[in-house]
Design a protein around this motif. Structure first.
Motif, PDB file in Angstrom:
ATOM      1  N   ALA A  48      13.167 -23.379  19.138  1.00 45.34           N
ATOM      2  CA  ALA A  48      14.155 -22.837  20.078  1.00 45.34           C
ATOM      3  C   ALA A  48      14.903 -21.658  19.495  1.00 45.34           C
ATOM      4  CB  ALA A  48      15.148 -23.933  20.468  1.00 45.34           C
ATOM      5  N   GLY A  49      15.046 -21.627  18.179  1.00 42.45           N
ATOM      6  CA  GLY A  49      15.778 -20.543  17.560  1.00 42.45           C
ATOM      7  C   GLY A  49      17.273 -20.769  17.658  1.00 42.45           C
ATOM      8  N   ASP A  50      18.029 -20.065  16.827  1.00 43.47           N
ATOM      9  CA  ASP A  50      19.484 -20.142  16.802  1.00 43.47           C
ATOM     10  C   ASP A  50      20.035 -18.898  17.476  1.00 43.47           C
ATOM     11  OD1 ASP A  50      22.155 -20.339  16.302  1.00 43.47           O
ATOM     12  OD2 ASP A  50      21.969 -20.735  14.150  1.00 43.47           O
ATOM     13  N   GLU A  51      20.694 -19.078  18.611  1.00 39.01           N
ATOM     14  CA  GLU A  51      21.183 -17.929  19.366  1.00 39.01           C
ATOM     15  C   GLU A  51      22.198 -17.122  18.572  1.00 39.01           C
ATOM     16  OE1 GLU A  51      22.654 -19.162  23.098  1.00 39.01           O
ATOM     17  OE2 GLU A  51      20.725 -19.846  23.872  1.00 39.01           O
ATOM     18  N   ASP A  52      22.918 -17.758  17.644  1.00 40.33           N
ATOM     19  CA  ASP A  52      23.933 -17.055  16.869  1.00 40.33           C
ATOM     20  C   ASP A  52      23.367 -16.394  15.622  1.00 40.33           C
ATOM     21  OD1 ASP A  52      25.891 -17.873  18.671  1.00 40.33           O
ATOM     22  OD2 ASP A  52      26.213 -19.768  17.608  1.00 40.33           O
ATOM     23  N   ALA A  53      22.158 -16.752  15.256  1.00 38.51           N
ATOM     24  CA  ALA A  53      21.566 -16.199  14.045  1.00 38.51           C
ATOM     25  C   ALA A  53      20.966 -14.817  14.323  1.00 38.51           C
ATOM     26  CB  ALA A  53      20.482 -17.137  13.514  1.00 38.51           C
ATOM     27  N   THR A  54      20.936 -13.991  13.271  1.00 34.84           N
ATOM     28  CA  THR A  54      20.310 -12.692  13.384  1.00 34.84           C
ATOM     29  C   THR A  54      18.808 -12.873  13.571  1.00 34.84           C
ATOM     30  OG1 THR A  54      21.972 -11.711  11.924  1.00 34.84           O
ATOM     31  CG2 THR A  54      19.914 -10.480  12.231  1.00 34.84           C
ATOM     32  N   PRO A  55      18.222 -12.231  14.586  1.00 28.93           N
ATOM     33  CA  PRO A  55      16.790 -12.411  14.811  1.00 28.93           C
ATOM     34  C   PRO A  55      15.985 -12.011  13.581  1.00 28.93           C
ATOM     35  CG  PRO A  55      17.818 -11.255  16.649  1.00 28.93           C
ATOM     36  CD  PRO A  55      18.840 -11.321  15.561  1.00 28.93           C
ATOM     37  N   CYS A  56      14.979 -12.790  13.286  1.00 26.17           N
ATOM     38  CA  CYS A  56      14.081 -12.489  12.177  1.00 26.17           C
ATOM     39  C   CYS A  56      12.745 -12.054  12.757  1.00 26.17           C
ATOM     40  CB  CYS A  56      13.912 -13.718  11.276  1.00 26.17           C
ATOM     41  SG  CYS A  56      12.795 -13.447   9.893  1.00 26.17           S
ATOM     42  N   ARG A  57      12.407 -10.819  12.527  1.00 24.98           N
ATOM     43  CA  ARG A  57      11.168 -10.263  13.059  1.00 24.98           C
ATOM     44  C   ARG A  57      10.193 -10.062  11.913  1.00 24.98           C
ATOM     45  NH1 ARG A  57      15.457  -7.620  15.704  1.00 24.98           N
ATOM     46  NH2 ARG A  57      15.449  -7.855  17.987  1.00 24.98           N
ATOM     47  N   ILE A  58       9.083 -10.756  11.981  1.00 23.70           N
ATOM     48  CA  ILE A  58       8.094 -10.667  10.923  1.00 23.70           C
ATOM     49  C   ILE A  58       6.843  -9.970  11.446  1.00 23.70           C
ATOM     50  CG2 ILE A  58       8.954 -12.735   9.765  1.00 23.70           C
ATOM     51  CD1 ILE A  58       6.559 -14.243  10.978  1.00 23.70           C
ATOM     52  N   GLY A  59       6.053  -9.455  10.543  1.00 20.84           N
ATOM     53  CA  GLY A  59       4.837  -8.764  10.935  1.00 20.84           C
ATOM     54  C   GLY A  59       3.754  -8.941   9.889  1.00 20.84           C
ATOM     55  N   ARG A  60       2.617  -8.393  10.217  1.00 22.10           N
ATOM     56  CA  ARG A  60       1.491  -8.424   9.287  1.00 22.10           C
ATOM     57  C   ARG A  60       0.617  -7.205   9.560  1.00 22.10           C
ATOM     58  NH1 ARG A  60      -1.201 -13.641   9.988  1.00 22.10           N
ATOM     59  NH2 ARG A  60       0.574 -14.414   8.787  1.00 22.10           N
ATOM     60  N   LEU A  61       0.177  -6.591   8.492  1.00 18.72           N
ATOM     61  CA  LEU A  61      -0.724  -5.450   8.578  1.00 18.72           C
ATOM     62  C   LEU A  61      -2.123  -5.890   8.165  1.00 18.72           C
ATOM     63  CD1 LEU A  61      -1.229  -2.376   8.895  1.00 18.72           C
ATOM     64  CD2 LEU A  61      -0.646  -2.152   6.474  1.00 18.72           C
ATOM     65  N   TYR A  62      -3.089  -5.619   9.033  1.00 18.35           N
ATOM     66  CA  TYR A  62      -4.489  -5.906   8.738  1.00 18.35           C
ATOM     67  C   TYR A  62      -5.232  -4.592   8.505  1.00 18.35           C
ATOM     68  CZ  TYR A  62      -3.977 -10.714  10.521  1.00 18.35           C
ATOM     69  OH  TYR A  62      -3.599 -12.012  10.724  1.00 18.35           O
ATOM     70  N   LEU A  63      -6.137  -4.611   7.550  1.00 21.30           N
ATOM     71  CA  LEU A  63      -7.006  -3.471   7.300  1.00 21.30           C
ATOM     72  C   LEU A  63      -8.451  -3.965   7.357  1.00 21.30           C
ATOM     73  CD1 LEU A  63      -6.659  -0.423   6.501  1.00 21.30           C
ATOM     74  CD2 LEU A  63      -7.241  -1.134   4.166  1.00 21.30           C
ATOM     75  N   PHE A  64      -9.268  -3.256   8.146  1.00 21.21           N
ATOM     76  CA  PHE A  64     -10.654  -3.645   8.342  1.00 21.21           C
ATOM     77  C   PHE A  64     -11.585  -2.486   8.016  1.00 21.21           C
ATOM     78  CE2 PHE A  64      -8.135  -6.053  11.434  1.00 21.21           C
ATOM     79  CZ  PHE A  64      -8.578  -7.355  11.228  1.00 21.21           C
ATOM     80  N   GLU A  65     -12.812  -2.850   7.711  1.00 20.93           N
ATOM     81  CA  GLU A  65     -13.896  -1.882   7.590  1.00 20.93           C
ATOM     82  C   GLU A  65     -14.932  -2.196   8.659  1.00 20.93           C
ATOM     83  OE1 GLU A  65     -16.898  -0.131   4.169  1.00 20.93           O
ATOM     84  OE2 GLU A  65     -16.194  -2.201   4.028  1.00 20.93           O
ATOM     85  N   PHE A  66     -15.375  -1.162   9.368  1.00 17.97           N
ATOM     86  CA  PHE A  66     -16.392  -1.322  10.398  1.00 17.97           C
ATOM     87  C   PHE A  66     -17.739  -0.902   9.832  1.00 17.97           C
ATOM     88  CE2 PHE A  66     -19.072   0.121  13.849  1.00 17.97           C
ATOM     89  CZ  PHE A  66     -18.864  -0.825  14.849  1.00 17.97           C
ATOM     90  N   GLN A  67     -18.725  -1.776   9.962  1.00 18.82           N
ATOM     91  CA  GLN A  67     -20.067  -1.479   9.478  1.00 18.82           C
ATOM     92  C   GLN A  67     -21.091  -1.895  10.529  1.00 18.82           C
ATOM     93  OE1 GLN A  67     -20.090  -3.690   5.728  1.00 18.82           O
ATOM     94  NE2 GLN A  67     -19.916  -1.766   4.598  1.00 18.82           N
TER      95      GLN A  67
END
Length: 443
Positions: A48-67
């Protein structure tokens, strides 16, 4: 001359976090490298998350090779997976910097980050430089000044959630802010260079305004302000092949084409049926425009008639409709597809159903006008090699366009990603002359 248009899914990859940006590397000898960024609002342990808490935004970077190793192998190989702050935008510099391909990243921590691709692609990306564009804001977009492959004056522009636009300089591998100004009343969703005059910058915001800026004069006063879009402006791309041509997209579900010398009235307006989050001109074909249309999939527009007749909507020559969520990220690859489009050889009738064998369904999608179709090999999101005869499909030609009848067939490699289903798709588009019609014309 009618043309047959077909999109074909090559591979589907689950990014786990919501995918919102995907970019093929434009640097020569690195055209087979693909980057994908994700954005996720982190919730509490109970979901549900904490409405009073600072939002935590996470991410991920993917790197691929096309063959392209053959029909039995999925073409993407994951080279790197890096946890980061939430990623709002990715863009490769169009030219190598100090011999390396450089990727720019706009993050939810308000930073512009640069990563350099190692000489050995297998070693992936390494942090190069970063700069904070402001506190308590999200960096929302970025663009490089190198869209016409000019490396003489490499700069970046960035927009953020505070409505500001920042001009950044890069020298000796270090990124620094040159100027920043309040450009929009609300979020500045997008910023972009004019690739023909990189002292000119365009921006679009949630205040429904499209604006121009000249870095040679005070940025406190825009060179123009357009309210032609009726909702937030969230995509802008300068055409690298035709001077003065600009494409913009908005939550109002319209793609507008402009002549930069007259921003009072657009040259063309095309309804897309969904908010236009990203627009990308083809890297070598001046009239082709790729649009990521949020609630209405991904579409390829042919803009020649709209530009040359200064009116009317662009023609949709292909659509990719296999995503099941918001269409956000999309890009063309410069990689040459020399092999012919995949096709299924004749096979004997299977002794057991495809469902009993765990899938291997081939699903054909056709537009109501039969001008294009889309194929997908697997309903579970996995790569399935060719080898099962598909259902019969329509051979109806695409729309008649002012395309050179003697031009060779066009095959393009693309990537797209969608948000809530966290999916990355790699696909090809083949546009070929209708041989039946051509034969009839020649007889």
């Amino acid at each position: 001359m009618a043309w047959k248009s077909k999109t074909h899914s090559l591979q589907v990859f689950d990014t786990e976090l919501s995918a919102d940006t995907v970019e093929w590397c434009p640097v020569p000898l690195r055209h087979n490298i693909l980057a994908c960024g994700t954005y996720q609002l982190q919730k509490g342990p109970d979901g549900a998350g904490d409405e009073d808490a600072t939002p935590c935004r996470i991410g991920r970077l993917y790197l691929f090779e096309f063959q392209q190793e053959g029909p039995l192998s999925p073409p993407l190989t994951q080279l790197q997976r890096m946890d980061t702050a939430a990623i709002l935008d990715l863009k490769w510099c169009h030219v190598a910097l100090s011999g390396k391909a450089v990727l720019g990243m706009a993050t939810a921590t308000g930073e512009m980050q640069l990563y350099a691709l190692s000489d050995s692609q297998q070693d992936g990306l390494a942090a190069l430089s970063s700069v904070e564009v402001g506190v308590d804001r999200l960096a929302l977009s970025l663009d490089w000044s190198t869209g016409r492959m000019d490396s003489s004056d490499v700069r970046l522009v960035c927009s953020d959630s505070a409505g500001c636009v920042s001009a950044l300089a890069l020298a000796d591998g270090r990124l620094s802010a040159v100027s920043q100004w309040k450009a929009h009343d609300f979020e500045a969703w997008i910023s972009a260079f004019s690739y023909w005059d990189t002292q000119l910058i365009y921006s679009g915001g949630d205040d429904c305004k499209l604006k121009g800026w000249d870095l040679r004069i005070s940025p406190s006063c825009p060179t123009f302000t357009s309210k032609r879009h009726s909702m937030g402006v969230c995509s802008i791309h300068s055409n690298p092949h035709r001077e003065h041509v600009l494409a913009t997209g908005s939550y109002d579900e319209q793609v507008l084409l402009w002549d930069g010398r007259n921003m009072q009235q657009p040259l063309s307006e095309s309804p897309m049926g969904g908010g236009v989050w990203r627009l990308k001109w083809h890297p070598t074909h001046q009239h082709l425009l790729l649009a990521a249309c949020m609630h209405n999939d991904f579409h390829i527009l042919h803009c020649q008639q709209a530009l040359e007749s200064a009116g009317g909507a662009c023609t949709t020559v292909a659509s990719y409709i296999l995503h099941n969520s918001l269409a956000y990220g999309a890009d063309w690859s410069r990689l040459s597809l020399e092999e012919p489009p995949p096709c299924s050889p004749p096979t004997a009738e299977p002794k057991e159903s495809l469902a009993e064998r765990g899938g291997h369904l081939r699903i054909q999608y056709e537009s109501p006008t039969a001008s294009f179709d889309t194929s997908l090999e697997d309903d579970a999101g996995q790569y399935i090699p060719e080898g099962i005869a598909p259902p019969a499909t329509s051979t109806a030609g695409g729309p008649a366009l002012s395309w050179d009848a003697n031009a060779p067939a066009l095959s393009c490699l693309l990537a797209s990603c969608s948000f809530y289903d966290h999916m990355l798709h790699v696909w090809r588009w083949d546009w070929t002359p209708d041989e039946l019609q051509r034969d009839g014309e020649q007889s």
